[in-house]
Design a protein around this motif. Structure first.
Motif, PDB file in Angstrom:
ATOM      1  N   ALA A 128      -3.773  -0.183   1.618  1.00  0.00           N
ATOM      2  CA  ALA A 128      -3.669  -0.236   0.157  1.00  0.00           C
ATOM      3  C   ALA A 128      -2.583  -1.216  -0.263  1.00  0.00           C
ATOM      4  O   ALA A 128      -1.476  -1.197   0.276  1.00  0.00           O
ATOM      5  CB  ALA A 128      -3.356   1.154  -0.396  1.00  0.00           C
ATOM      6  N   SER A 129      -2.893  -2.070  -1.232  1.00  0.00           N
ATOM      7  CA  SER A 129      -1.870  -2.973  -1.768  1.00  0.00           C
ATOM      8  C   SER A 129      -1.082  -2.314  -2.895  1.00  0.00           C
ATOM      9  O   SER A 129       0.067  -2.688  -3.161  1.00  0.00           O
ATOM     10  CB  SER A 129      -2.510  -4.266  -2.265  1.00  0.00           C
ATOM     11  OG  SER A 129      -3.491  -3.996  -3.249  1.00  0.00           O
ATOM     12  N   ILE A 144       6.270   4.249  -6.108  1.00  0.00           N
ATOM     13  CA  ILE A 144       5.136   3.345  -6.312  1.00  0.00           C
ATOM     14  C   ILE A 144       5.427   2.036  -5.592  1.00  0.00           C
ATOM     15  O   ILE A 144       6.496   1.435  -5.781  1.00  0.00           O
ATOM     16  CB  ILE A 144       4.894   3.082  -7.811  1.00  0.00           C
ATOM     17  CG1 ILE A 144       4.626   4.406  -8.541  1.00  0.00           C
ATOM     18  CG2 ILE A 144       3.735   2.101  -8.009  1.00  0.00           C
ATOM     19  CD1 ILE A 144       4.627   4.283 -10.053  1.00  0.00           C
ATOM     20  N   VAL A 145       4.482   1.596  -4.757  1.00  0.00           N
ATOM     21  CA  VAL A 145       4.633   0.348  -4.008  1.00  0.00           C
ATOM     22  C   VAL A 145       3.515  -0.598  -4.416  1.00  0.00           C
ATOM     23  O   VAL A 145       2.342  -0.214  -4.453  1.00  0.00           O
ATOM     24  CB  VAL A 145       4.594   0.606  -2.490  1.00  0.00           C
ATOM     25  CG1 VAL A 145       4.511  -0.702  -1.713  1.00  0.00           C
ATOM     26  CG2 VAL A 145       5.830   1.390  -2.058  1.00  0.00           C
ATOM     27  N   PRO A 150       8.677  -1.699  -3.351  1.00  0.00           N
ATOM     28  CA  PRO A 150       8.790  -0.559  -4.267  1.00  0.00           C
ATOM     29  C   PRO A 150       9.018  -1.040  -5.703  1.00  0.00           C
ATOM     30  O   PRO A 150       9.695  -2.045  -5.931  1.00  0.00           O
ATOM     31  CB  PRO A 150       9.997   0.222  -3.738  1.00  0.00           C
ATOM     32  CG  PRO A 150      10.768  -0.739  -2.917  1.00  0.00           C
ATOM     33  CD  PRO A 150       9.784  -1.739  -2.381  1.00  0.00           C
ATOM     34  N   LEU A 151       8.413  -0.326  -6.630  1.00  0.00           N
ATOM     35  CA  LEU A 151       8.495  -0.703  -8.039  1.00  0.00           C
ATOM     36  C   LEU A 151       9.860  -0.325  -8.611  1.00  0.00           C
ATOM     37  O   LEU A 151      10.268   0.829  -8.587  1.00  0.00           O
ATOM     38  CB  LEU A 151       7.381  -0.008  -8.820  1.00  0.00           C
ATOM     39  CG  LEU A 151       7.283  -0.329 -10.312  1.00  0.00           C
ATOM     40  CD1 LEU A 151       6.980  -1.806 -10.519  1.00  0.00           C
ATOM     41  CD2 LEU A 151       6.214   0.526 -10.968  1.00  0.00           C
ATOM     42  N   PRO A 230      -3.730   2.961  -8.457  1.00  0.00           N
ATOM     43  CA  PRO A 230      -3.465   2.934  -7.017  1.00  0.00           C
ATOM     44  C   PRO A 230      -4.745   3.087  -6.203  1.00  0.00           C
ATOM     45  O   PRO A 230      -5.727   3.680  -6.653  1.00  0.00           O
ATOM     46  CB  PRO A 230      -2.552   4.148  -6.821  1.00  0.00           C
ATOM     47  CG  PRO A 230      -2.992   5.104  -7.888  1.00  0.00           C
ATOM     48  CD  PRO A 230      -3.382   4.250  -9.066  1.00  0.00           C
ATOM     49  N   GLN A 231      -4.693   2.578  -4.995  1.00  0.00           N
ATOM     50  CA  GLN A 231      -5.797   2.791  -4.048  1.00  0.00           C
ATOM     51  C   GLN A 231      -5.584   4.051  -3.210  1.00  0.00           C
ATOM     52  O   GLN A 231      -6.530   4.595  -2.662  1.00  0.00           O
ATOM     53  CB  GLN A 231      -5.930   1.564  -3.139  1.00  0.00           C
ATOM     54  CG  GLN A 231      -6.388   0.328  -3.911  1.00  0.00           C
ATOM     55  CD  GLN A 231      -5.691  -0.934  -3.433  1.00  0.00           C
ATOM     56  OE1 GLN A 231      -4.494  -0.945  -3.189  1.00  0.00           O
ATOM     57  NE2 GLN A 231      -6.460  -2.009  -3.304  1.00  0.00           N
TER      58      GLN A 231
END
Length: 296
Positions: A128-129, A144-145, A150-151, A230-231
């Motif tokens: 997952a990206s 959250i990445v 990381p965001l 998100p994936q």
């Protein structure tokens, strides 16, 4: 033996874990209660110093901490726990404590951002990206990445403190010191204990408290899907791990809340998207190792 040695510290609200890893294989660890700052940090750093004498010098150290924390490298408060509800920990400079004792690169971030990084590299989110790690325990945290990073923004995401639509008739006021019935105030371990007067691990999935918890989590997961896209959404922490059948309840409840917006097969998609940590209970400690990798 050619892989470098890394050290990691997962500083949690209830317990803290320090590990030593060769590459990302943990070879030594300790778990301690998180009490007040000085004895907790001293115990962790002393154990790491002893471990270094046994295993060899660390190439880098990673620290994943409960929050909120300052993750802005430009700020004077970088590396500090800031306005936390945990008594005694507000304005604690965690990073400085370790910098004074170890002269190697040290990475610092939230515990959930670290766990999200680890799941993206070695766990359930590897393909997952854009992916999320949510922990439900003493509090609720979300990392959250995006594309391996990381965001961060004005601070780090504090998704655990969002407000959600609640089940009709649910009048529980919540336990969050700041917001009352935010997500953390409704589904964390202390919140479930306050709802029921007992330890949540004692209840089977048939207990009525899980109906409210599952509904509240479904609202949160639906919001994550619509805002972050998100994936993968990996959910860990003591509450989630202690009630594994909670995962069975989530996909159909989230699908109802998305109301067909994702098209046909939404529930099947959610079965793949929402999952347990691929790294199990080591997502947090390996998150600290991932931060050490990045520091190096």
């Amino acid at each position: 033996m050619s892989d470098p040695l890394f050290a990691g510290v997962e500083l949690g609200g209830t317990k803290s874990i320090a590990v030593v890893a060769r590459g990302y294989s943990i070879i030594d660890r300790i778990q301690l209660p998180t009490t007040t700052p000085a004895p907790t940090l001293d115990a962790l750093s002393c154990w790491l110093l002893r471990s270094q004498a046994v295993h060899g010098d660390f190439a880098a150290i990673g620290i994943g901490s409960f929050g909120p924390v300052c993750v802005d490298h430009r700020a004077a408060e970088y590396g500090c726990i800031t306005n936390t509800p945990k008594p005694g920990w507000a304005d604690t400079s965690v990073l400085d404590h370790f910098r004074q004792r170890f002269h190697v690169p040290i990475g610092f971030d939230t515990d959930v951002n670290g766990a999200a990084l680890a799941e993206g590299r070695w766990g359930a989110s590897r393909e997952a990206s854009v992916h999320v790690y949510m922990t439900i325990g003493t509090g609720v945290g979300v990392g959250i990445v995006v594309d391996g990073r990381p965001l961060h923004g004005a601070m780090h995401p504090e998704f655990g403190h969002i407000r959600i639509r609640r089940l009709p008739g649910d009048s529980f006021p919540g336990v969050c010191r700041f917001h009352g019935d935010c997500l953390e105030g409704l589904v964390s371990g202390p919140a479930i204990a306050a709802r029921t007067g007992d330890d949540p691990s004692r209840f089977s999935i048939e207990h009525p408290v899980w109906e409210a918890v599952a509904a509240d989590l479904a609202e949160a997961v639906g919001t994550l899907i619509l805002t972050v896209s998100p994936q993968k959404i990996v959910i860990g922490g003591g509450v989630a791990v202690g009630q594994p059948r909670l995962f069975e309840k989530l996909p159909p409840l989230v699908a109802v809340r998305l109301a067909g917006y994702y098209g046909h097969g939404t529930a099947s998609l959610l079965d793949e998207m929402v999952c347990r940590p691929g790294l199990g209970n080591d997502a947090g400690p390996l998150g600290a190792i991932a931060l050490a990798f990045d520091a190096l």
